[in-house]
Design a protein around this motif. Structure first.
Motif, PDB file in Angstrom:
ATOM      1  N   ASP A   8      -5.812  -0.414   1.784  1.00  0.00           N
ATOM      2  CA  ASP A   8      -7.032  -1.014   1.250  1.00  0.00           C
ATOM      3  C   ASP A   8      -7.908  -1.480   2.414  1.00  0.00           C
ATOM      4  OD1 ASP A   8      -8.965  -2.125  -0.375  1.00  0.00           O
ATOM      5  OD2 ASP A   8      -7.790  -3.915  -0.845  1.00  0.00           O
ATOM      6  N   PRO A  37       0.778  -1.244   0.000  1.00  0.00           N
ATOM      7  CA  PRO A  37       0.000   0.000   0.000  1.00  0.00           C
ATOM      8  C   PRO A  37       0.810   1.296   0.000  1.00  0.00           C
ATOM      9  CG  PRO A  37       0.032  -0.923   2.194  1.00  0.00           C
ATOM     10  CD  PRO A  37       0.734  -1.910   1.289  1.00  0.00           C
ATOM     11  N   ASP A  73     -13.038   4.877   0.071  1.00  0.00           N
ATOM     12  CA  ASP A  73     -12.288   4.011  -0.852  1.00  0.00           C
ATOM     13  C   ASP A  73     -11.254   4.783  -1.667  1.00  0.00           C
ATOM     14  OD1 ASP A  73     -13.664   1.786  -0.003  1.00  0.00           O
ATOM     15  OD2 ASP A  73     -15.096   1.832  -1.670  1.00  0.00           O
TER      16      ASP A  73
END
Length: 113
Positions: A39, A21, A92
């Protein structure tokens, strides 16, 4: 170093990072710049150097030590070295620049701006 430090290029680097990430995009002296896009859950642990986040996109809550506050795109967040911190309940599209700098253990606090 990336040719241009723009969110779209940095986020493209993440797409090529096998699910990790974060990705380093600049290193110079004690300065290290990364792009970070967790995530669903932010699993980071306290870091050994001071850091500044500049939120690229998204919103949610930021836990910094004993404090939990909302954050939004464009916001600048500071975390001293060694302090537990994380992003929670983020959208998101959340992504942020991360700037690590200074010595291991962080710099001394100062009252001057």
């Amino acid at each position: 170093m990336m040719e241009r430090l723009i969110p779209s290029a940095a986020l493209k680097t993440l797409q090529e990072n096998n699910g990790v990430p974060f990705a380093e995009v600049v290193r110079h002296g004690s300065l290290q710049v990364e792009v970070y896009k967790p995530d669903g859950v932010d699993r980071q642990l306290p870091h050994t150097r001071d850091e500044v986040y500049v939120v690229i996109s998204g919103s949610g809550h930021f836990v910094n030590g004993d404090t939990r506050r909302p954050f939004e795109a464009g916001e600048v967040l500071f975390v001293p070295a060694g302090v537990d911190h994380r992003f929670e309940d983020f959208t998101d599209d959340f992504a942020t620049w991360v700037f690590f700098y200074g010595p291991e253990g962080g710099e001394a606090a100062s009252d001057t701006p």
